[in-house]
Motif scaffolding. Structure first.
Motif, PDB file in Angstrom:
ATOM      1  N   LEU A  62       0.918  -1.041  -0.092  1.00 20.30           N
ATOM      2  CA  LEU A  62      -0.279  -0.208  -0.506  1.00 20.30           C
ATOM      3  C   LEU A  62       0.574   1.103  -0.486  1.00 20.30           C
ATOM      4  N   VAL A  63       1.642   1.220   0.461  1.00 16.28           N
ATOM      5  CA  VAL A  63       2.714   2.359   0.677  1.00 16.28           C
ATOM      6  C   VAL A  63       3.298   2.537  -0.920  1.00 16.28           C
TER       7      VAL A  63
ATOM      8  N   MET B 212      -6.268   0.784  -4.012  1.00 10.69           N
ATOM      9  CA  MET B 212      -5.654   0.101  -2.692  1.00 10.69           C
ATOM     10  C   MET B 212      -7.104  -0.836  -2.072  1.00 10.69           C
TER      11      MET B 212
ATOM     12  N   GLU C 150      -6.168  10.943  -7.233  1.00 15.37           N
ATOM     13  CA  GLU C 150      -6.170   9.877  -5.650  1.00 15.37           C
ATOM     14  C   GLU C 150      -7.021   8.542  -5.695  1.00 15.37           C
TER      15      GLU C 150
ATOM     16  N   ARG D 298      -6.166   5.628  -7.546  1.00 14.87           N
ATOM     17  CA  ARG D 298      -5.864   5.159  -6.554  1.00 14.87           C
ATOM     18  C   ARG D 298      -5.872   4.459  -4.427  1.00 14.87           C
ATOM     19  N   ASP D 299      -7.316   5.163  -4.070  1.00 12.38           N
ATOM     20  CA  ASP D 299      -7.806   5.234  -3.393  1.00 12.38           C
ATOM     21  C   ASP D 299      -8.577   3.309  -3.505  1.00 12.38           C
TER      22      ASP D 299
ATOM     23  N   ASP E 225       0.933   3.950  -2.854  1.00 12.51           N
ATOM     24  CA  ASP E 225       0.135   5.100  -2.050  1.00 12.51           C
ATOM     25  C   ASP E 225       1.123   5.944  -3.285  1.00 12.51           C
TER      26      ASP E 225
END
Length: 260
Positions: free
Chosen positions: A108-109, A125, A118, A121-122, A112
């Motif tokens: 996840l890092v 994840m 955004e 990406r969310d 990110d």
């Protein structure tokens, strides 16, 4: 698993021509460290592709484990990300989770840090979290707050019609439904719609002899409410009925959105 053939290993191979296969493999690992520290990511990527592709035949015995393979592929994913190849970076991160789901936080890092919008990406994840939990249901999620919440998506459901029809095996029931997607934003603890209603969004069939179809029953029960594939974060589990698919511990329904 094929991550491409590294064509820039010639220099390293020449320098290591008097080393054993395992020694040259280790020397290539050290060269990747050097190139990465110098910011020469494309050269490091080509060598890391070679390392991953040749680990089985050249790596020492102690490196022949899923955990060590996950470490190598994670570095590969990171280098893909540093060179701007987001698609291959995500592909490699998926392989990391398959090999070692307990590396979810690292993955996840890495995601990110990718150059993604955004919202996209969310969503990615969230999918990775779901996949990791499907592989290892007891996994403790990184960044989980004291209430046990994380961002997740559900669908509002409106049954459109239920019909009975003939099939080759006999009579079967079909439920057709409309849906509207919703997102729970764990950061702000709010729900928001993610689009408009989609009519005739899908259908589920209950076959002759009442062969079990968890989604068929879930859609009927979700009518006028909400449907989730799961897993449900602990902070909201009491509001959701299920799982309807008990084998995979997935598919939940609720009459209203938790906390709304």
């Amino acid at each position: 698993m094929r991550w491409g053939v590294a064509v820039a290993v010639v220099v390293v191979a020449g320098a290591c021509s008097f080393l054993s296969p395992r020694e040259s493999w280790r020397a290539t690992e050290r060269r990747v460290d050097e190139l990465t520290a110098q910011g020469r990511y494309r050269e490091a990527l080509e060598l890391q592709q070679w390392i991953v592709a040749h680990a089985f035949e050249r790596a020492p015995e102690e490196e022949q484990t899923p955990e060590k393979e996950a470490r190598r592929v994670y570095r590969l994913a990171d280098l893909y990300g540093r060179t701007g190849d987001t698609v291959r970076a995500l592909e490699a991160y998926r392989e990391v989770l398959r090999l070692a789901p307990d590396r979810l936080e690292d993955v996840l890092v890495g995601i990110d840090l990718l150059p993604l919008p955004e919202e996209e990406r969310d969503a990615i994840m969230e999918t990775f979290v779901r996949n990791a939990l499907a592989i290892e249901p007891g996994l403790v999620l990184p960044g989980q707050d004291s209430s046990g919440c994380w961002t997740y998506r559900v669908e509002q459901v409106q049954v459109r019609r239920i019909v009975t029809r003939n099939s080759q095996e006999g009579l079967e029931k079909v439920v057709t439904y409309d849906v509207r997607p919703w997102l729970y934003d764990a950061r702000n603890k709010t729900w928001r719609p993610e689009g408009s209603w989609r009519t005739d969004a899908g259908s589920e069939v209950l076959g002759p002899g009442r062969v079990e179809n968890p989604r068929f029953h879930a859609m009927l029960d979700a009518d006028g409410g909400f449907f989730a594939e799961g897993p449900i974060p602990p902070c909201h589990q009491e509001a959701w009925a299920g799982p309807y698919d008990r084998t995979r511990r997935r598919i939940f329904v609720a009459k209203r959105l938790p906390g709304s």
